[in-house]
Each structure stands twice: as structure tokens, then as C-alpha cells.
Scaffold this active site. Structure first.
Site, PDB file in Angstrom:
ATOM      1  N   ASP A 259       4.549   0.369  -4.567  1.00 18.64           N
ATOM      2  CA  ASP A 259       3.765   1.565  -4.900  1.00 18.64           C
ATOM      3  C   ASP A 259       3.140   2.123  -3.618  1.00 18.64           C
ATOM      4  OD1 ASP A 259       2.352   3.088  -7.320  1.00 18.64           O
ATOM      5  OD2 ASP A 259       0.827   2.716  -5.769  1.00 18.64           O
ATOM      6  N   ASP A 303       5.603   7.664  -7.565  1.00 19.85           N
ATOM      7  CA  ASP A 303       5.505   7.007  -6.261  1.00 19.85           C
ATOM      8  C   ASP A 303       5.742   5.510  -6.364  1.00 19.85           C
ATOM      9  OD1 ASP A 303       3.246   6.483  -7.726  1.00 19.85           O
ATOM     10  OD2 ASP A 303       1.846   6.679  -6.057  1.00 19.85           O
TER      11      ASP A 303
END
Length: 383
Positions: A259, A303
Site C-alpha cells: 500500500d 493504491d
């Protein structure tokens, strides 16, 4: 037995003469019974014989004329058939000569006997250049000739055998070959006749279509921005990984969930273009840090990214996680960094439980400040 096959027709005139004399004798005998004298009979005899032979002559002449007429009819018919066959042969010669496809004949040793205009046009050879040379000289791979001849000997003919020919100038012509034996009136093989259809353009289009289909398939499973596989393909690959594990094709596999830290802040301050650049860079870095022939990387959404490391334990996957972190830190995208959660597959795991443990490990790394990895249910390691 057929009447015409016996000798009776040839003996027919003799039987007729004998039958005539018997009839004449019977007539003379009856005349004597009626009181005719021998002088009168001898006077009538030449006249009767003359009449008899005249009738026999007329009958024989008519039969001979009939036979002559029959022979004339057969001769005329034979001449007509010869002319028709000649015209037909000329027609087929023109057809073979003017055909657009490659047509040639070979002798029993595989040497070229004839070469049509279509072959000259496509392959560039002239008749006098190619006739008398081995068939193998025209092939890109001479071993194809052996394969073709073996099939002809086995099946008498070959149809739609695809091979590559080499033209006079060296370029390759892909053809579909059909070839069969030529036999004489004694059913002995004296050569072969071959027809080749130029399929070069068709093969080029087929290859182009295959490449386009491969690109379409790749696009269907690829995320456009990161260049990694998309989430739909991830679900397919992790299902395969569990199946292979159950079949003991390998002992372990590990999941990395990556992430981007402070990604929203980057988007808000520098715009979505800057965010897109970060996603592209994470995709490039991740692909460069895994084994192309075994591992796979995916954009999981937004993301978040997932790396599937096959036949790898969590401890061995640390090398990959550290490499990803180090390479990303070589670039400066605001305050962004990466947090990585590592989870190895365990007994009774499924896709949902494995992702959940990797996600929990990733959030542990993020809560501890990011720019680090964390192995599920183990200590956090800071870079």
C-alpha cells in the site's frame, strides 16, 4: 458362348452353297418325276446354276457392303474420338500452363519434369532452370520432401500438406501442397503430379490475428496504469495457486500486500497526474523485483498492490519486500512511502483468509510509521 465369338459366321457362305445344291438336286428330282427328259434338265441346269450364283452374289455383296459400311462408321468414329482427345489434351495443357497455382510433375526419383507458368510466376524460376533438378532444391527444409514422399507411398496421395518453399531470390513462400501418383496403363508408378496453393498471405494474416488476440487477452487481464495484472486475474491466479498446493506441486506460497503511504495527500496537493506517476513507478519496480517465470504482481485496487510468490515461505519473501522498499525510496514523490504486509499460506487457508492476514500485516506496518514490511503474526522490521 456368344454367336459372334464362334467360327460359324465365317463358314456361313459354304453352308449356303451346300444348302443351294441340295435344293437344286431336289428340284431336278421333282422335275424328273413330272416327266422331264434329261436333255431338258441339262439345258435348265446352267440357267438354274446361274440364277443361284447370281442370288448368292447379291447376298454376299450386300453383306460385304454392310460390313464395309460398319468399318467406315467405326473409322469415322475413331477419327472423331482422336480429334476430341487431342482437343481435350490441348485444353488441359493450356489450363495447366495458365493456372495461377504452382503445378509441377516429378519422376520417381523426385526430379522435376514439368513446371507451369504459375510456378514460374510465384517462385521466379524459369522452365529451363528448374526442370531436371531435385524437388528438394525448392524447399526451405529439404526433410519435408522425405515426409511428403513417405505419405504418398503410404496413401497414394497427400492433400493440404503445408510447407515452405524457397523462391529463386531466396524469399520464403508458404504453400499448401497436394500431390498424387501418376500410373501407366500397367498400373506402374512413373512419377507424381503436385499442385501448390500459395498461402503466404493467409499465414501472415493468421499470425497477425494470433498476435492481436494475444494482445487483447493481455489487455483483458492487465491494468492500464500500472502495467500489472488486474484484480480479476489475481482471483484466477490465487485460485490456481491453492489447487496446485493441494496437489502438492509445491509446498508453500506467500502473499505480499503493498500500500502507498500518504497517497491521498499526494493527489490532493500535486494532482492526479502525480498520483498516476507513483502508481506507474510502483508497477515498474514490482515487476523488476520478482521472478518473471514463476511469480506475479497485480494492482489490487486504488493504491494497493498484491505480489504472489510461489514456492516461497514468508521468511524467503523478505528479500523481495526489502528490494521493493529500497528501490521505491530512490524516488521522491512527496511524503509517499510503501507499507508491505506479508502472509504465508497456512493449513485450511483460502483466498479470503490469506488476504485478510496480509491486509492486517500491512496495516500494522502502516500504523508503525510506514516505509516498512510486517510479517503476519510476527515482529515488525523497519528499513
Amino acid at each position: 458362348m456368344d454367336f459372334k465369338e464362334t467360327n460359324f459366321p465365317r463358314l456361313y457362305p459354304f453352308f449356303s452353297i451346300g444348302f443351294g445344291f441340295i435344293t437344286l438336286f431336289c428340284v431336278l428330282f421333282l422335275l424328273l418325276k413330272q416327266g422331264w427328259t434329261w436333255p431338258l434338265l441339262f439345258l435348265a441346269l446352267p440357267m438354274a446354276l446361274a440364277g443361284f450364283f447370281f442370288v448368292l452374289f447379291l447376298r454376299t455383296s450386300a453383306q460385304q457392303r454392310k460390313e464395309v459400311e460398319g468399318l467406315k462408321h467405326q473409322l469415322v468414329r475413331s477419327q472423331i474420338m482422336v480429334k476430341r482427345k487431342s482437343r481435350l489434351a490441348d485444353y488441359f495443357d493450356r489450363v495447366l500452363k495458365d493456372a495461377a497455382d504452382i503445378i509441377f510433375t516429378l519422376d520417381i526419383d523426385g526430379y522435376i519434369l514439368k513446371f507451369n507458368t504459375g510456378a514460374e510466376t510465384i517462385l521466379g524460376y524459369k522452365q529451363h532452370e528448374i526442370v531436371g533438378t531435385p524437388f528438394t532444391n525448392m524447399l526451405s527444409d529439404p526433410s519435408d520432401a522425405t515426409a511428403v514422399f513417405d505419405l504418398v507411398l503410404k496413401h497414394d496421395r497427400v492433400q493440404n500438406f503445408e510447407l515452405k518453399m524457397r523462391a529463386r531470390d531466396g524469399h520464403i513462400v508458404e504453400v499448401s501442397l497436394s500431390i498424387s501418383e501418376m500410373r501407366d496403363e500397367r498400373n506402374q508408378i512413373f512419377g507424381m503430379v503436385a499442385t501448390c496453393k500459395d498461402i503466404t498471405e493467409r499465414k501472415r494474416l493468421e499470425q497477425q490475428l494470433l498476435e492481436q488476440n494475444a494482445k487483447l487477452e493481455e489487455l483483458a487481464i492487465t491494468d492500464n496504469l500500472s502495467g500489472l495484472y488486474n484484480v480479476r486475474h489475481f482471483h484466477l491466479e490465487i485460485s490456481k495457486a491453492f489447487i496446485r498446493l493441494s496437489r502438492k506441486l509445491y509446498a508453500d506460497f506467500t502473499l505480499l500486500l503493498v500500500d502507498i503511504d500518504h497517497f491521498k495527500e499526494l493527489n490532493d496537493t500535486q494532482g492526479h497526474q502525480a498520483g498516476d506517476e507513483v502508481i506507474e513507478k510502483v508497477g515498474d519496480i514490482t515487476k523488476g523485483c520478482i521472478r518473471k517465470e514463476l511469480d506475479a504482481a497485480f494492482r489490487y485496487g486504488g493504491d494497493e498492490f498484491v505480489v504472489l510468490l510461489l514456492d516461497t515461505t514468508p521468511n524467503k519473501s523478505i528479500v523481495v519486500a526489502e528490494r521493493i522498499l529500497e528501490r521505491f525510496n530512490q524516488y521522491k514523490f512527496g511524503r509517499t512511502s510503501l507499507s508491505i504486509g506479508i502472509a504465508g499460506v497456512q493449513e485450511n487457508d483460502n483466498e479470503e483468509t490469506l488476504i485478510h492476514r496480509a491486509d492486517s500485516a500491512m496495516y500494522t506496518a502502516k500504523r508503525n510509521g510506514g516505509n516498512r514490511y510486517h510479517i503476519a503474526e510476527k515482529e515488525t522490521h523497519v528499513i
